[in-house]
Design a protein around this motif. Structure first.
Motif: not given
Lengths: 339, 378
Positions: A23-24, A28, A42, A45, A82, A84
């Protein structure tokens, strides 16, 4: 004496590594950095998986696990770099959970645990702070000044996005007057936050070490993989030295936070200093091993180097931590000597 | 994760601590020979109370201590500033090597006197032309009836002047590849043909020796692990050399660091932010060494071998200790370099830390190749 994770904790680490690899990935990260925007799906999730509430008490909707489990997630998020608001939210959550009043906890922790109303934290001076991670999207901001901390609702603060050298995370300038003091153990809460932040830097160091080693095995000059030259291989050995030292210190800090708070203040200062130095030196060294390509925008190692700079400066740099280690050690020696 | 000692580990520590307190031999006397005799008496005391070789199996007179307990043993000795036993090479290197490779007769004959300190052991590995490249050593052993005759030269043999026995590696096959032609012997030091000359080091002390061998005699029964197997047997010894001492060394560094902190605090120098900063950095390194050593120990107990962190502790210690001693003499000022100060001498001695027991450069090569999987230079 058992300095290793439990089977459950190893499982959390493996699961996080696998999920974030999917996902990362580096594409990304690049997309988020160049587009100046997080992939909102993300964080959604991660929230749905319960990551945001991992260390928050069950009565506030969290999973009720410890700083060790949170630290494991932070390390993996650092490894993946990541993009986020996870870390800022987790750090703010630690401040409120461990230094907040019952009312403050009840008011803010459920939103932090679910990730629907996030938090952040920063050092401030005179009610303002120049570079606060993920403040713009946060619901509540903890500002630490000296030994005290104040909680400010986003609506009551002046928040203005600022760009930094780290485009993988959003930062803002915050200024506020008033706010509510956090009445509890501010130093203890901050120490926990330092451990979680250190874990992100351990992940960053680990990842850039691996990138350097992989490159050193593939890249050939003089008909030889450059990793066979001692000038390069010894630099890689130094990366392991720095990363593993920071890991030892950080994991100990996580354990002290959960199991022996009498050791937490010193352990957190050591972790933050060691992880900051490791992240700075290993990311820089990784650029060097990558040679010319490492200095290009196209190579990904610079994203890690940039995040390391901001992380290392956050919540007090190495100089402050070293001074704290000296003071704590000298005080405890004086106490032992006087007793 | 549980970074506390469990009940039996705590009980072990408490029992040992009480025993050391009641039996502490006091300050080691000055002088090489006097100090050695003192440490030999201390070992006898440990032996009689059953503490001399806690990490050895009970069948050989040890306590079958766990790795954690063995670490505690070294930590407690260092913390109490009690000396290490005189026959440290016998206890940590020769004994464990004989337990793995020795014949029953050899175990029977040699282990107990190692533990009691009755027979001291030294290590004849390094040669003037074979340091880091140990396998290129040239001392040669040739058959003479049921014996071997050895000729050659060894260097850095600490304690040789007090030793009855030497772990001796010599070349027995000059046609084989360099790692294959070696044999590991037990050499009797008390014979014609073995000459020990003290080697003065930069501190001025003769802590080490040179060994000159001219047709020294070794009976065939004193071969360890079989003819031509010397490299493999020597590696067992070397692995023990790097694993055994980390905890004691860490505590030794911590004791020195705390002493320095107290001295600097008493003189008001801690108020200097530059001094406080460097001192903080050293406390951080020292604590990281302790934690990393415990991580390695847990990995060894759980998985049979240490993880990547296991190869780092010797490097962490030598670098940290050198930086500590250099900083101490700088921060305390010129009086730390005057004759009566222990800091100046300790600073000089620390230069050897990154050379003895594997140079930092060789450790980095090992890490690069075996831990990181980097290619070897062709």
């Amino acid at each position: 004496m058992n300095f290793d994770f439990t089977e459950d904790q190893h499982e959390i680490k493996r699961t996080a590594r696998e999920l974030l690899a999917k996902r990362s990935g580096l594409e990304q990260i690049r997309e988020a950095a160049e587009g100046d925007a997080y992939d909102e799906s993300l964080f959604t999730e991660l929230r749905e998986l319960g990551w945001t509430g991992i260390a928050i008490d069950e009565q506030y909707g969290g999973a009720g696990l410890g700083v060790v489990e949170l630290m494991i997630l932070c390390e993996e998020l650092g490894y993946a770099l990541a993009a986020s608001p996870f870390l800022a939210n987790a750090l703010g959550g630690l401040m409120i959970e461990h230094a907040g009043s019952d009312e403050q906890r009840a008011k803010w922790l459920p939103g932090i645990a679910s990730g629907e109303a996030t938090a952040t934290v920063a050092f401030a001076s005179g009610g303002s702070s120049e570079v606060v991670p993920d403040a713009d999207g946060a619901a509540v901001i903890a500002l630490i000044e000296g030994d005290e901390a104040t909680l400010v609702a986003r609506a009551d603060a002046d928040v203005e996005p600022v760009s930094t050298i780290d485009p993988t995370r959003r930062y803002a300038r915050v200024s506020a007057s008033g706010g509510e003091p956090l009445p509890g153990d501010v130093a203890g809460a901050l120490a926990r936050a330092e451990v979680a932040l250190s874990a992100e830097m351990v992940g960053i160091a680990q990842r850039t070490q691996e990138m350097a080693i992989e490159y050193a095995k593939e890249r050939k000059q003089f008909d030889t993989p450059i990793g066979a030259f001692q000038a390069v291989s010894h630099r890689c050995a130094q990366m392991l030295f720095d990363t593993e030292g920071a890991r030892s210190a950080t994991y100990f800090g996580g354990w002290a936070a959960d199991a022996d708070q009498s050791q937490l203040a010193l352990a957190a200062a050591i972790a933050k200093a060691a992880a900051s130095e490791a992240a700075l030196s290993v990311t820089a060294s990784s650029i060097q091993v990558h040679g010319g390509i490492g200095f290009t925008w196209e190579a990904d190692v610079h994203w890690f180097f940039k995040r390391a700079q901001l992380d290392a400066a956050m919540l007090g740099g190495t100089g402050k931590q070293r001074a704290r280690v000296t003071r704590l050690t000298a005080d405890s020696l004086a106490t032992a000597g006087g007793a | 994760m549980d970074l506390t000692f469990n009940e039996s580990e705590s009980a072990f520590r408490d029992e040992l601590r009480a025993w050391i307190k009641a039996n502490h031999p006091g300050e080691e006397p000055a002088g090489e020979d006097e100090g050695y005799a003192f440490r030999r008496d201390w070992q006898r005391q440990l032996y009689e109370a059953g503490w001399a070789a806690v990490h050895w199996p009970t069948e050989f007179g040890g306590r079958d201590a766990t790795l954690v307990e063995a670490a505690i043993f070294n930590e407690e000795l260092a913390r109490a500033r009690a000396p290490f036993p005189a026959n440290v090479l016998g206890l940590l290197l020769a004994g464990p090597t004989l337990m793995i490779w020795g014949t029953d007769e050899q175990k029977q004959r040699y282990l107990d006197p190692i533990m009691s300190g009755e027979e001291i052991w030294c290590q004849g590995f390094s040669e003037p032309e074979a340091g880091s490249d140990l396998a290129s050593l040239k001392s040669k052993a040739v058959r003479d009836g049921d014996d071997w005759l050895v000729t050659g030269q060894k260097v850095w043999t600490s304690g040789a002047q007090y030793s009855k026995w030497c772990m001796f590696v010599a070349r027995t096959d000059f046609d084989a590849p360099k790692h294959k032609g070696l044999t590991y012997f037990i050499l009797d030091m008390e014979q014609e043909g073995v000459e020990v000359r003290p080697l003065r080091q930069i501190t001025g002390d003769p802590e080490f020796n040179e060994l000159f061998l001219e047709n020294a005699r070794i009976p065939d029964a004193n071969v360890v692990g079989g003819e031509g197997n010397g490299w493999t047997v020597a590696l067992t010894t070397l692995m023990n050399e790097r694993a055994g001492l980390a905890f004691g060394l860490q505590v030794g560094m911590k004791v020195a660091l705390d002493e320095l902190t107290e001295e600097l605090a008493a003189s008001g120098k801690l108020d200097d932010p530059m001094i406080a900063d460097e001192l903080g950095a050293l406390h951080i390194k020292c604590e990281i060494l302790r934690l990393t050593a415990y991580r390695g120990l847990t990995a060894t107990m759980k998985y049979g071998q240490p993880g990547p962190e296991g190869s780092l502790t010797k490097w962490m210690w030598s670098q940290g200790n050198q930086e500590l001693m250099q900083f101490a003499t700088k921060a305390l000022g010129p009086q730390a370099l005057a004759g009566g100060s222990s800091w100046g001498r300790a600073m000089l001695r620390s230069r050897g830390n990154s050379i003895e027991g594997g140079t930092t450069e060789v450790l980095k090569n090992i890490i690069a190749e075996r831990v990181l999987g980097l290619p070897r230079k062709k």
